[in-house]
Structure formats: structure tokens, C-alpha cells
Design a protein around this motif. Structure first.
Motif, PDB file in Angstrom:
ATOM      1  N   LEU A   1     -19.763 -41.792  66.797  1.00  0.00           N
ATOM      2  CA  LEU A   1     -18.741 -41.319  65.863  1.00  0.00           C
ATOM      3  C   LEU A   1     -18.680 -39.789  65.846  1.00  0.00           C
ATOM      4  N   LEU A   2     -19.832 -39.149  65.781  1.00  0.00           N
ATOM      5  CA  LEU A   2     -19.871 -37.685  65.714  1.00  0.00           C
ATOM      6  C   LEU A   2     -19.434 -37.038  67.025  1.00  0.00           C
TER       7      LEU A   2
ATOM      8  N   VAL B   1     -28.212 -37.094  68.487  1.00  0.00           N
ATOM      9  CA  VAL B   1     -29.040 -38.308  68.454  1.00  0.00           C
ATOM     10  C   VAL B   1     -30.330 -38.045  67.682  1.00  0.00           C
ATOM     11  N   ALA B   2     -30.941 -36.884  67.901  1.00  0.00           N
ATOM     12  CA  ALA B   2     -32.188 -36.555  67.205  1.00  0.00           C
ATOM     13  C   ALA B   2     -31.974 -36.487  65.699  1.00  0.00           C
ATOM     14  N   ALA B   3     -30.842 -35.923  65.277  1.00  0.00           N
ATOM     15  CA  ALA B   3     -30.544 -35.851  63.839  1.00  0.00           C
ATOM     16  C   ALA B   3     -30.393 -37.248  63.253  1.00  0.00           C
TER      17      ALA B   3
ATOM     18  N   ALA C   1     -18.066 -42.083  74.464  1.00  0.00           N
ATOM     19  CA  ALA C   1     -17.718 -41.320  73.264  1.00  0.00           C
ATOM     20  C   ALA C   1     -17.171 -39.937  73.585  1.00  0.00           C
ATOM     21  N   ALA C   2     -17.627 -39.342  74.694  1.00  0.00           N
ATOM     22  CA  ALA C   2     -17.165 -37.998  75.056  1.00  0.00           C
ATOM     23  C   ALA C   2     -15.732 -37.989  75.566  1.00  0.00           C
ATOM     24  N   LYS C   3     -15.163 -39.183  75.814  1.00  0.00           N
ATOM     25  CA  LYS C   3     -13.839 -39.256  76.430  1.00  0.00           C
ATOM     26  C   LYS C   3     -12.814 -40.018  75.595  1.00  0.00           C
ATOM     27  N   GLU C   4     -13.258 -40.742  74.588  1.00  0.00           N
ATOM     28  CA  GLU C   4     -12.372 -41.646  73.862  1.00  0.00           C
ATOM     29  C   GLU C   4     -12.208 -41.227  72.407  1.00  0.00           C
TER      30      GLU C   4
ATOM     31  N   PRO D   1     -12.490 -46.269  68.703  1.00  0.00           N
ATOM     32  CA  PRO D   1     -13.076 -46.989  69.839  1.00  0.00           C
ATOM     33  C   PRO D   1     -14.508 -46.538  70.149  1.00  0.00           C
ATOM     34  N   SER D   2     -14.785 -45.247  69.998  1.00  0.00           N
ATOM     35  CA  SER D   2     -16.133 -44.739  70.274  1.00  0.00           C
ATOM     36  C   SER D   2     -17.142 -45.298  69.282  1.00  0.00           C
ATOM     37  N   PHE D   3     -16.748 -45.313  68.003  1.00  0.00           N
ATOM     38  CA  PHE D   3     -17.633 -45.888  66.983  1.00  0.00           C
ATOM     39  C   PHE D   3     -17.924 -47.358  67.277  1.00  0.00           C
ATOM     40  N   LEU D   4     -16.879 -48.111  67.621  1.00  0.00           N
ATOM     41  CA  LEU D   4     -17.062 -49.535  67.922  1.00  0.00           C
ATOM     42  C   LEU D   4     -17.905 -49.737  69.173  1.00  0.00           C
ATOM     43  N   ASP D   5     -17.719 -48.871  70.173  1.00  0.00           N
ATOM     44  CA  ASP D   5     -18.534 -48.972  71.380  1.00  0.00           C
ATOM     45  C   ASP D   5     -20.009 -48.762  71.047  1.00  0.00           C
TER      46      ASP D   5
END
Length: 224
Positions: free
Chosen positions: A55-56, A77-79, A120-123, A127-131
Motif C-alpha cells: 500500500l505504501l 518493510v522494516a518499519a 506495487a512499484a508499477k501498479e 491492486p497493489s494492496f490486494l496483491d
């Protein structure tokens, strides 16, 4: 759009399952699947991290330059892992002690970083959240099934200590299927993880081949 969402769900749960298809995240898969409860707990933690991170990244994808994208992904990811780690320590402390070091190690898990880079970097955001969410659910499914098989044949139980993860109301899930001295010790040791994972990967590919043949036969009959 609905077709795209169905594809995302199917890819995450089955077609591109992180463990059974892409063979990613093998470290937690081997180490944390000595029981179905451990596999479920590790999978849910990873799914939360993947959904939030996707999402972020999708939200800020146009602001993240190509040169620094990997360090930024790792920081995001670390956060998220830190938040999950603190929450589990606060509200699921007994399970937290079992999962231990493997929660922070989600940061180095190949699967979240692979999906951030590939999707996520492209969409767009939804859709990125659901992926991220369904890739995480697929990962959880694989770890829980592997853990269940290893636990049944290794310890004679199923979902032991599930109440630590899901609360006292779910104590009914804790099953004792056979005497512990009938279990096969190898199944709860590292070789058992490799054996069960390998067999499940083979089973999935057999099912995929049969499904593909059935679709081809159905298409041939329709053409006729």
C-alpha cells in the motif's frame, strides 16, 4: 477490472503462491512450520507486513526514484515489521516468544521485496494492496498446511497452543490426534520441513497439470 482482481486473488492464493510456486521465503517456511499454529502466526504477520508495505510503495511509487528504490523498500518493510513485532510482543507475548527472531527477519524475506519490485512499484494503490494481501494469505496458507502435516505426523497434535494466537475462545481447535510417542521425530526437525514442502510442491504441480489438461479437453469439445 473485475478480471484483474480475480487474477490477483488467484495468483496470490494458488497460481503464483510464494512457497508452492515461486519457492520464496524458504527460511521461515523451514524453521517456523513445526506446528500449524506457528505457521499460521508467522504467515499472518508476513501478510500484514506485505499488505501495508505494498500500500505504501504504491502510494509513493511516483516519488521514489529508480536509484534508491531498493533501500526505500527495505526501510518501508522494516518499519512495518517493527510495528508487527511490537504488537505481537504486547498482545500475543507467548506466541511472540515462540516466533522470536523470525519476526524481525521478515525484513530479509525475499517474498515481500519481490512483490514490491514486481507489482506495487508499477501498479495503482488498490491492486497493489490486494496483491500484497493475497500473496500474504497464500503464504499463510502454505505455512499452515506444511505446519499441520509436520505437527500431525511429528507430535500427534493439530493447532497445539492455538489459543495463544487466536485467544481462549479458539481452544477448541487444539486437537490431540494420537499419542506423542507414535510421532516421527524427523517431521518436526529440518529434514521434515524439506520433505513436506517438496511433496506439496509436487502435488500442486500435478493438480495444475491435470487442470490444464481438463481445460484443453473442454476447449476441444467446445470446438467440436
Amino acid at each position: 477490472m473485475a478480471t484483474q482482481y480475480r487474477t490477483i486473488v488467484r495468483d496470490g492464493l494458488w497460481d503464483n503462491n510464494g512457497v508452492l510456486s515461486m519457492l520464496l521465503g524458504m527460511c521461515p517456511t523451514m524453521a517456523m512450520t513445526t506446528s500449524a499454529t506457528n505457521g499460521l502466526g508467522m504467515g499472518v504477520a508476513t501478510a500484514v507486513v506485505m499488505a501495508a508495505s505494498s500500500l505504501l510503495v504504491a502510494t509513493f511509487r511516483n516519488r521514489i526514484t529508480q536509484e534508491v528504490r531498493i533501500p526505500v523498500y527495505i526501510l518501508i518493510v522494516a518499519a512495518m515489521v517493527t510495528l508487527v513485532d511490537l504488537c505481537m510482543n504486547a498482545w500475543m507475548h507467548e506466541l511472540y516468544k515462540v516466533l522470536g527472531l523470525f519476526i524481525p527477519l521478515i525484513v530479509s524475506n525475499c517474498l515481500p521485496l519481490a512483490r514490491l519490485e514486481a507489482f506495487a512499484a508499477k501498479e495503482p494503490v488498490l491492486p497493489s494492496f490486494l496483491d500484497g494481501l493475497f500473496m500474504g494469505i497464500g503464504f499463510t496458507f502454505a505455512l499452515t498446511v506444511i505446519g499441520a502435516v509436520r505437527e500431525i505426523f511429528g507430535s500427534g497434535t493439530l493447532f497445539a497452543d492455538a489459543s495463544l494466537l487466536l485467544g481462549p475462545a479458539f481452544k477448541f481447535m487444539e486437537m490431540h490426534l494420537m499419542s506423542s510417542d507414535m510421532g516421527v521425530l524427523m517431521m518436526i526437525l529440518p529434514p521434515g520441513g524439506f520433505l513436506v514442502t517438496g511433496l506439496l510442491v509436487v502435488a500442486k504441480r500435478i493438480l495444475d497439470v491435470r487442470a490444464g489438461k481438463a481445460i484443453q479437453m473442454g476447449g476441444a469439445h467446445s470446438a467440436a
